[in-house]
Design a protein around this motif. Sequence first.
Motif, PDB file in Angstrom:
ATOM      1  N   PHE A  73      25.531 -29.511  32.210  1.00  0.00           N
ATOM      2  CA  PHE A  73      24.844 -28.701  31.198  1.00  0.00           C
ATOM      3  C   PHE A  73      23.842 -29.604  30.485  1.00  0.00           C
ATOM      4  O   PHE A  73      24.219 -30.634  29.932  1.00  0.00           O
ATOM      5  N   VAL A  75      19.906 -29.588  28.230  1.00  0.00           N
ATOM      6  CA  VAL A  75      18.656 -29.021  27.700  1.00  0.00           C
ATOM      7  C   VAL A  75      17.710 -30.197  27.446  1.00  0.00           C
ATOM      8  O   VAL A  75      18.145 -31.251  26.951  1.00  0.00           O
ATOM      9  N   ARG A  81      18.507 -27.651  20.089  1.00  0.00           N
ATOM     10  CA  ARG A  81      18.755 -27.015  18.787  1.00  0.00           C
ATOM     11  C   ARG A  81      17.829 -25.820  18.554  1.00  0.00           C
ATOM     12  O   ARG A  81      17.453 -25.511  17.444  1.00  0.00           O
ATOM     13  N   GLY A  83      18.556 -22.914  20.503  1.00  0.00           N
ATOM     14  CA  GLY A  83      19.293 -21.791  21.082  1.00  0.00           C
ATOM     15  C   GLY A  83      19.253 -21.704  22.592  1.00  0.00           C
ATOM     16  O   GLY A  83      19.814 -20.771  23.185  1.00  0.00           O
ATOM     17  N   GLY A  85      20.570 -23.842  24.865  1.00  0.00           N
ATOM     18  CA  GLY A  85      21.913 -24.114  25.390  1.00  0.00           C
ATOM     19  C   GLY A  85      22.821 -22.909  25.234  1.00  0.00           C
ATOM     20  O   GLY A  85      23.592 -22.560  26.147  1.00  0.00           O
ATOM     21  N   THR A  86      22.724 -22.253  24.102  1.00  0.00           N
ATOM     22  CA  THR A  86      23.526 -21.041  23.866  1.00  0.00           C
ATOM     23  C   THR A  86      23.191 -19.970  24.898  1.00  0.00           C
ATOM     24  O   THR A  86      24.092 -19.349  25.473  1.00  0.00           O
TER      25      THR A  86
HETATM   26  C1  COA Z   1      24.737 -29.829  24.580  1.00  0.00           C
HETATM   27  C2  COA Z   1      23.329 -29.281  24.702  1.00  0.00           C
HETATM   28  C3  COA Z   1      23.113 -28.748  26.118  1.00  0.00           C
HETATM   29  C4  COA Z   1      23.138 -28.160  23.684  1.00  0.00           C
HETATM   30  O1  COA Z   1      21.891 -27.518  23.918  1.00  0.00           O
HETATM   31  P1  COA Z   1      21.048 -26.871  22.707  1.00  0.00           P
HETATM   32  O2  COA Z   1      19.975 -26.033  23.316  1.00  0.00           O
HETATM   33  O3  COA Z   1      20.615 -27.941  21.763  1.00  0.00           O
HETATM   34  O4  COA Z   1      22.157 -25.934  22.015  1.00  0.00           O
HETATM   35  P2  COA Z   1      21.897 -24.779  20.932  1.00  0.00           P
HETATM   36  O5  COA Z   1      20.560 -24.958  20.260  1.00  0.00           O
HETATM   37  O6  COA Z   1      22.138 -23.462  21.582  1.00  0.00           O
HETATM   38  O7  COA Z   1      23.063 -25.096  19.875  1.00  0.00           O
HETATM   39  C5  COA Z   1      24.139 -24.199  19.661  1.00  0.00           C
HETATM   40  C6  COA Z   1      25.031 -24.730  18.562  1.00  0.00           C
HETATM   41  O8  COA Z   1      25.711 -25.920  18.977  1.00  0.00           O
HETATM   42  C7  COA Z   1      25.856 -26.803  17.839  1.00  0.00           C
HETATM   43  N1  COA Z   1      25.042 -27.994  18.042  1.00  0.00           N
HETATM   44  C8  COA Z   1      24.180 -28.232  19.044  1.00  0.00           C
HETATM   45  N2  COA Z   1      23.648 -29.465  18.912  1.00  0.00           N
HETATM   46  C9  COA Z   1      24.182 -30.007  17.807  1.00  0.00           C
HETATM   47  C10 COA Z   1      24.018 -31.249  17.150  1.00  0.00           C
HETATM   48  N3  COA Z   1      23.162 -32.194  17.626  1.00  0.00           N
HETATM   49  N4  COA Z   1      24.746 -31.485  16.031  1.00  0.00           N
HETATM   50  C11 COA Z   1      25.579 -30.550  15.554  1.00  0.00           C
HETATM   51  N5  COA Z   1      25.775 -29.337  16.130  1.00  0.00           N
HETATM   52  C12 COA Z   1      25.079 -29.078  17.250  1.00  0.00           C
HETATM   53  C13 COA Z   1      25.353 -26.013  16.641  1.00  0.00           C
HETATM   54  O9  COA Z   1      26.427 -25.266  16.122  1.00  0.00           O
HETATM   55  C14 COA Z   1      24.310 -25.109  17.301  1.00  0.00           C
HETATM   56  O10 COA Z   1      24.017 -23.953  16.525  1.00  0.00           O
HETATM   57  P3  COA Z   1      22.959 -24.056  15.297  1.00  0.00           P
HETATM   58  O11 COA Z   1      21.759 -24.800  15.799  1.00  0.00           O
HETATM   59  O12 COA Z   1      22.674 -22.622  14.975  1.00  0.00           O
HETATM   60  O13 COA Z   1      23.670 -24.809  14.204  1.00  0.00           O
HETATM   61  C15 COA Z   1      22.271 -30.393  24.420  1.00  0.00           C
HETATM   62  O14 COA Z   1      22.556 -31.011  23.177  1.00  0.00           O
HETATM   63  C16 COA Z   1      22.229 -31.482  25.487  1.00  0.00           C
HETATM   64  O15 COA Z   1      21.549 -31.344  26.494  1.00  0.00           O
HETATM   65  N6  COA Z   1      22.960 -32.586  25.271  1.00  0.00           N
HETATM   66  C17 COA Z   1      23.000 -33.715  26.180  1.00  0.00           C
HETATM   67  C18 COA Z   1      23.741 -33.408  27.465  1.00  0.00           C
HETATM   68  C19 COA Z   1      25.181 -33.005  27.231  1.00  0.00           C
HETATM   69  O16 COA Z   1      25.890 -33.550  26.399  1.00  0.00           O
HETATM   70  N7  COA Z   1      25.613 -32.012  28.023  1.00  0.00           N
HETATM   71  C20 COA Z   1      26.957 -31.513  27.974  1.00  0.00           C
HETATM   72  C21 COA Z   1      27.797 -32.246  28.941  1.00  0.00           C
HETATM   73  S1  COA Z   1      29.505 -31.765  28.805  1.00  0.00           S
END
Ligand code: COA
Length: 161
Positions: A73, A75, A81, A83, A85-86
Amino acid sequence: MTLAIRPLALDDVDAVAAAIGKRVEKLREYVAEEAAGAIATFTAWSDGVFVGYVILRWRSAWFGDGVPEIQDFNVVRARRRQGIGTALLDAAEARAAERSAVVGLGVGMTADYGAAQIMYVKRGYVPDGRGLATHGRPVRYYGESVFVDDDLVLYFTRTLR
Ligand SMILES: CC(C)(COP(=O)(O)OP(=O)(O)OC[C@H]1O[C@@H](n2cnc3c(N)ncnc32)[C@H](O)[C@@H]1OP(=O)(O)O)[C@@H](O)C(=O)NCCC(=O)NCCS
Protein backbone atom coordinates in the motif's frame (compact mmCIF):
# COMPACT_ATOMS: atom_id res chain seq x y z
CA MET A 1 -9.40 16.91 -8.55
CA THR A 2 -10.90 13.79 -10.06
CA LEU A 3 -9.62 10.56 -8.54
CA ALA A 4 -9.95 7.41 -10.64
CA ILE A 5 -9.17 3.93 -9.32
CA ARG A 6 -8.48 1.12 -11.76
CA PRO A 7 -6.42 -2.07 -12.09
CA LEU A 8 -2.73 -1.85 -12.92
CA ALA A 9 -2.10 -2.21 -16.67
CA LEU A 10 1.14 -3.09 -18.45
CA ASP A 11 1.16 0.39 -19.98
CA ASP A 12 1.24 1.88 -16.46
CA VAL A 13 4.31 0.17 -15.10
CA ASP A 14 6.89 2.77 -16.14
CA ALA A 15 4.89 5.64 -14.61
CA VAL A 16 4.24 3.69 -11.42
CA ALA A 17 7.85 2.56 -11.09
CA ALA A 18 9.12 6.12 -11.51
CA ALA A 19 6.65 7.62 -9.05
CA ILE A 20 7.00 5.06 -6.28
CA GLY A 21 10.47 3.59 -6.73
CA LYS A 22 9.19 0.08 -7.40
CA ARG A 23 10.91 -2.35 -9.74
CA VAL A 24 9.28 -2.58 -13.18
CA GLU A 25 9.69 -6.39 -13.10
CA LYS A 26 7.67 -6.61 -9.87
CA LEU A 27 4.91 -4.46 -11.35
CA ARG A 28 4.80 -6.62 -14.50
CA GLU A 29 4.54 -9.65 -12.21
CA TYR A 30 1.51 -8.02 -10.53
CA VAL A 31 -0.20 -7.61 -13.91
CA ALA A 32 0.42 -11.31 -14.65
CA GLU A 33 -0.75 -12.39 -11.18
CA GLU A 34 -3.96 -10.40 -11.60
CA ALA A 35 -4.59 -12.01 -14.99
CA ALA A 36 -4.13 -15.41 -13.28
CA GLY A 37 -6.64 -14.48 -10.55
CA ALA A 38 -4.15 -14.49 -7.64
CA ILE A 39 -4.44 -10.80 -6.78
CA ALA A 40 -6.49 -7.68 -7.46
CA THR A 41 -4.65 -4.41 -8.05
CA PHE A 42 -5.90 -0.90 -7.44
CA THR A 43 -4.08 2.13 -8.83
CA ALA A 44 -5.16 5.72 -8.14
CA TRP A 45 -4.91 8.46 -10.74
CA SER A 46 -5.49 12.14 -9.98
CA ASP A 47 -6.39 14.03 -13.15
CA GLY A 48 -4.55 11.28 -15.05
CA VAL A 49 -1.42 11.36 -12.89
CA PHE A 50 -0.49 8.23 -10.91
CA VAL A 51 -0.74 8.89 -7.14
CA GLY A 52 -0.90 5.54 -5.35
CA TYR A 53 -1.70 1.85 -5.36
CA VAL A 54 -2.53 -1.18 -3.26
CA ILE A 55 -2.66 -4.95 -3.85
CA LEU A 56 -5.21 -7.46 -2.58
CA ARG A 57 -3.84 -11.03 -2.45
CA TRP A 58 -6.59 -13.63 -2.38
CA ARG A 59 -4.56 -16.39 -0.75
CA SER A 60 -2.41 -15.06 2.06
CA ALA A 61 0.66 -16.98 3.23
CA TRP A 62 0.04 -15.67 6.76
CA PHE A 63 -3.73 -15.79 7.10
CA GLY A 64 -4.36 -18.86 4.95
CA ASP A 65 -7.50 -19.47 2.95
CA GLY A 66 -10.54 -17.29 3.49
CA VAL A 67 -8.79 -14.09 4.62
CA PRO A 68 -7.38 -12.09 1.71
CA GLU A 69 -4.40 -9.87 2.50
CA ILE A 70 -3.90 -6.21 1.62
CA GLN A 71 -0.28 -5.66 0.55
CA ASP A 72 2.08 -3.07 -0.88
CA PHE A 73 0.00 0.00 0.00
CA ASN A 74 1.61 3.24 -1.07
CA VAL A 75 0.64 6.83 -1.90
CA VAL A 76 3.21 9.15 -3.51
CA ARG A 77 4.76 11.32 -0.83
CA ALA A 78 3.59 14.68 -2.20
CA ARG A 79 -0.03 13.54 -2.28
CA ARG A 80 -0.37 11.99 1.17
CA ARG A 81 -3.00 13.10 3.67
CA GLN A 82 -5.46 13.98 0.92
CA GLY A 83 -7.72 10.95 1.22
CA ILE A 84 -6.11 8.94 -1.59
CA GLY A 85 -5.07 6.09 0.73
CA THR A 86 -8.59 5.98 2.12
CA ALA A 87 -10.05 5.70 -1.39
CA LEU A 88 -7.64 2.87 -2.23
CA LEU A 89 -8.39 0.93 0.95
CA ASP A 90 -12.14 1.49 0.47
CA ALA A 91 -11.84 -0.10 -2.99
CA ALA A 92 -9.66 -3.02 -1.84
CA GLU A 93 -11.87 -3.76 1.17
CA ALA A 94 -15.04 -3.61 -0.95
CA ARG A 95 -13.50 -6.16 -3.35
CA ALA A 96 -12.39 -8.37 -0.47
CA ALA A 97 -15.90 -8.25 0.99
CA GLU A 98 -17.26 -9.86 -2.19
CA ARG A 99 -15.52 -13.08 -1.14
CA SER A 100 -14.71 -12.77 2.55
CA ALA A 101 -16.11 -11.37 5.78
CA VAL A 102 -12.60 -10.54 7.00
CA VAL A 103 -9.55 -8.90 5.43
CA GLY A 104 -6.02 -8.83 6.84
CA LEU A 105 -2.75 -6.95 6.51
CA GLY A 106 0.69 -6.70 8.09
CA VAL A 107 2.32 -3.44 9.11
CA GLY A 108 5.99 -2.68 9.77
CA MET A 109 7.19 -1.69 13.20
CA THR A 110 9.37 1.34 12.46
CA ALA A 111 8.23 4.96 12.19
CA ASP A 112 8.38 4.60 8.39
CA TYR A 113 5.06 2.84 8.84
CA GLY A 114 3.71 5.24 11.49
CA ALA A 115 1.08 6.83 9.23
CA ALA A 116 -0.17 3.39 8.18
CA GLN A 117 -0.25 2.16 11.79
CA ILE A 118 -2.45 5.10 12.80
CA MET A 119 -4.66 4.77 9.74
CA TYR A 120 -5.31 1.04 10.21
CA VAL A 121 -6.25 1.38 13.88
CA LYS A 122 -8.58 4.29 13.09
CA ARG A 123 -10.25 2.18 10.37
CA GLY A 124 -10.96 -0.59 12.85
CA TYR A 125 -8.14 -3.06 12.17
CA VAL A 126 -7.39 -5.21 15.23
CA PRO A 127 -4.19 -7.22 15.89
CA ASP A 128 -4.73 -10.87 14.98
CA GLY A 129 -3.35 -12.01 18.33
CA ARG A 130 -0.45 -14.08 16.97
CA GLY A 131 2.10 -11.49 18.04
CA LEU A 132 5.03 -10.10 16.14
CA ALA A 133 6.11 -11.85 12.93
CA THR A 134 9.46 -11.86 11.20
CA HIS A 135 9.83 -13.00 7.61
CA GLY A 136 6.50 -14.79 7.71
CA ARG A 137 6.89 -16.67 11.00
CA PRO A 138 5.87 -15.69 14.54
CA VAL A 139 8.53 -14.50 16.95
CA ARG A 140 8.70 -17.54 19.21
CA TYR A 141 10.16 -16.84 22.61
CA TYR A 142 11.22 -14.16 25.07
CA GLY A 143 14.83 -13.13 24.48
CA GLU A 144 14.75 -14.08 20.78
CA SER A 145 16.70 -11.61 18.64
CA VAL A 146 15.00 -10.35 15.51
CA PHE A 147 16.32 -8.20 12.69
CA VAL A 148 14.37 -4.96 12.31
CA ASP A 149 13.50 -4.63 8.64
CA ASP A 150 10.41 -4.35 6.43
CA ASP A 151 9.56 -7.98 7.20
CA LEU A 152 9.20 -7.44 10.94
CA VAL A 153 5.45 -6.89 11.11
CA LEU A 154 2.34 -7.12 13.23
CA TYR A 155 -0.69 -8.55 11.42
CA PHE A 156 -4.16 -7.09 11.77
CA THR A 157 -7.61 -8.06 10.54
CA ARG A 158 -10.79 -6.11 9.95
CA THR A 159 -14.30 -7.51 9.91
CA LEU A 160 -15.99 -6.25 6.76
CA ARG A 161 -19.50 -7.63 7.12
C1 COA B 1 -0.14 4.84 4.65
C2 COA B 1 -0.42 5.73 3.45
C3 COA B 1 -0.63 4.85 2.21
C4 COA B 1 -1.67 6.56 3.72
O1 COA B 1 -2.05 7.25 2.54
P1 COA B 1 -2.77 8.69 2.60
O2 COA B 1 -3.29 8.98 1.24
O3 COA B 1 -1.84 9.69 3.20
O4 COA B 1 -3.98 8.38 3.61
P2 COA B 1 -5.26 9.31 3.87
O5 COA B 1 -5.00 10.73 3.43
O6 COA B 1 -6.46 8.65 3.28
O7 COA B 1 -5.34 9.27 5.48
C5 COA B 1 -6.42 8.65 6.15
C6 COA B 1 -6.26 8.83 7.64
O8 COA B 1 -5.13 8.08 8.13
C7 COA B 1 -4.52 8.82 9.21
N1 COA B 1 -3.19 9.27 8.80
C8 COA B 1 -2.64 9.16 7.58
N2 COA B 1 -1.38 9.66 7.60
C9 COA B 1 -1.15 10.09 8.85
C10 COA B 1 -0.04 10.70 9.48
N3 COA B 1 1.10 10.98 8.80
N4 COA B 1 -0.14 11.00 10.80
C11 COA B 1 -1.27 10.74 11.48
N5 COA B 1 -2.37 10.16 10.93
C12 COA B 1 -2.30 9.84 9.63
C13 COA B 1 -5.43 10.01 9.47
O9 COA B 1 -6.42 9.61 10.39
C14 COA B 1 -6.01 10.24 8.08
O10 COA B 1 -7.23 10.97 8.11
P3 COA B 1 -7.19 12.59 8.22
O11 COA B 1 -6.19 13.09 7.23
O12 COA B 1 -8.60 12.99 7.89
O13 COA B 1 -6.78 12.90 9.64
C15 COA B 1 0.77 6.69 3.17
O14 COA B 1 1.09 7.40 4.36
C16 COA B 1 2.04 5.98 2.69
O15 COA B 1 2.20 5.73 1.51
N6 COA B 1 2.95 5.66 3.62
C17 COA B 1 4.21 5.00 3.31
C18 COA B 1 4.04 3.56 2.89
C19 COA B 1 3.37 2.71 3.96
O16 COA B 1 3.63 2.83 5.14
N7 COA B 1 2.49 1.82 3.48
C20 COA B 1 1.78 0.91 4.33
C21 COA B 1 2.54 -0.35 4.45
S1 COA B 1 1.78 -1.46 5.62
